[in-house]
Motif scaffolding. Sequence first.
Motif, mmCIF file in Angstrom:
data_model
loop_
_atom_site.group_PDB
_atom_site.id
_atom_site.type_symbol
_atom_site.label_atom_id
_atom_site.label_comp_id
_atom_site.label_asym_id
_atom_site.label_seq_id
_atom_site.Cartn_x
_atom_site.Cartn_y
_atom_site.Cartn_z
ATOM 1 N N ASN A 1 0.817 -1.208 0.000
ATOM 2 C CA ASN A 1 0.000 0.000 0.000
ATOM 3 C C ASN A 1 0.856 1.267 0.000
ATOM 4 N N GLU B 1 -4.352 0.178 -6.456
ATOM 5 C CA GLU B 1 -5.682 0.329 -5.875
ATOM 6 C C GLU B 1 -5.893 1.787 -5.503
ATOM 7 N N THR C 1 1.484 -8.334 -6.721
ATOM 8 C CA THR C 1 0.546 -9.394 -7.072
ATOM 9 C C THR C 1 1.146 -10.731 -6.648
ATOM 10 N N ASN D 1 -2.086 -20.472 0.684
ATOM 11 C CA ASN D 1 -3.491 -20.287 0.312
ATOM 12 C C ASN D 1 -4.174 -21.615 0.013
ATOM 13 N N TYR E 1 -0.056 -9.982 5.527
ATOM 14 C CA TYR E 1 -0.868 -9.129 4.657
ATOM 15 C C TYR E 1 -1.330 -9.848 3.394
ATOM 16 N N HIS E 2 -0.420 -10.476 2.678
ATOM 17 C CA HIS E 2 -0.776 -11.057 1.385
ATOM 18 C C HIS E 2 -1.668 -12.288 1.550
ATOM 19 N N GLN F 1 -5.312 -11.209 2.433
ATOM 20 C CA GLN F 1 -6.179 -10.751 1.352
ATOM 21 C C GLN F 1 -7.132 -11.856 0.911
ATOM 22 N N PRO G 1 -8.740 -13.615 5.507
ATOM 23 C CA PRO G 1 -8.632 -12.614 6.575
ATOM 24 C C PRO G 1 -8.652 -13.207 7.979
ATOM 25 N N CYS H 1 -5.723 -12.744 10.428
ATOM 26 C CA CYS H 1 -5.537 -11.511 11.192
ATOM 27 C C CYS H 1 -5.910 -11.679 12.662
ATOM 28 N N LEU I 1 -6.116 -4.270 5.315
ATOM 29 C CA LEU I 1 -6.989 -4.945 4.357
ATOM 30 C C LEU I 1 -8.174 -4.065 3.963
ATOM 31 N N HIS I 2 -8.439 -3.026 4.762
ATOM 32 C CA HIS I 2 -9.521 -2.084 4.459
ATOM 33 C C HIS I 2 -8.981 -0.796 3.833
#
Length: 208
Positions: A17, A50, A66, A82, A158-159, A162, A165, A168, A190-191
């Motif tokens: 970010n 973003e 990415t 993931n 963080y990644h 996404q 969540p 967290c 994330l927000h």
Amino acid sequence: MKSTRDKIVQTLLNHPNSTINDLAEAVGINGISVRHHVNSLLAEGLVAVEEVRHGVGRPRQVYILTEKGLERFPTRYLRLTNRLLDQIKESLPAPVISSLFQQMASDMAADSAQRVKSMTIEQKLEFIKEILAQEGFSVEWEQLGDEYHIHEITCPYYHVGQFHPEVCTVDQSLISTVLSIPVEKINCVLHGDAHCTYVIPKQPLPES
């Protein structure tokens, strides 16, 4: 020596970010040059952009790596993590998954449970900072009036967060476990916030 592109990618790994100005400051070149490199990374699918709103005015553009960008690094953990979490979520009900993450946090704090009991809240906050640093977080805390704020400047989850969540809850549960106080998250990357922030009410000193 790392190339400018490599420095930009490394910065985005550690500081997702980031804006063009953030990247220019980190890399040490002007914003026009950074934008040129970022546009190339966008075209290659290594970086995504973003828009984030903060109050009135135009939204600002922030940049993240990415999945393809993350795979430039030797860890290559994201896809496997993931997939594992996808399988776990398909196999177990949500309350069980939540309990697993809370247990992870409890296990991380368990070894020092006795030592923490005699600490002041400021000492506990420093202890939390040390534990989270071992997990890859960069953490700062401050006292604001009758509250304490914990800021997670960088987050290793963080990644993964996404896509999942639920991860967290690990750091939040860890903080609550060490402090023996429920903590409230008021900001979250994330927000679209710059970093995650937790608020802890000021507590009285322990009795001697």
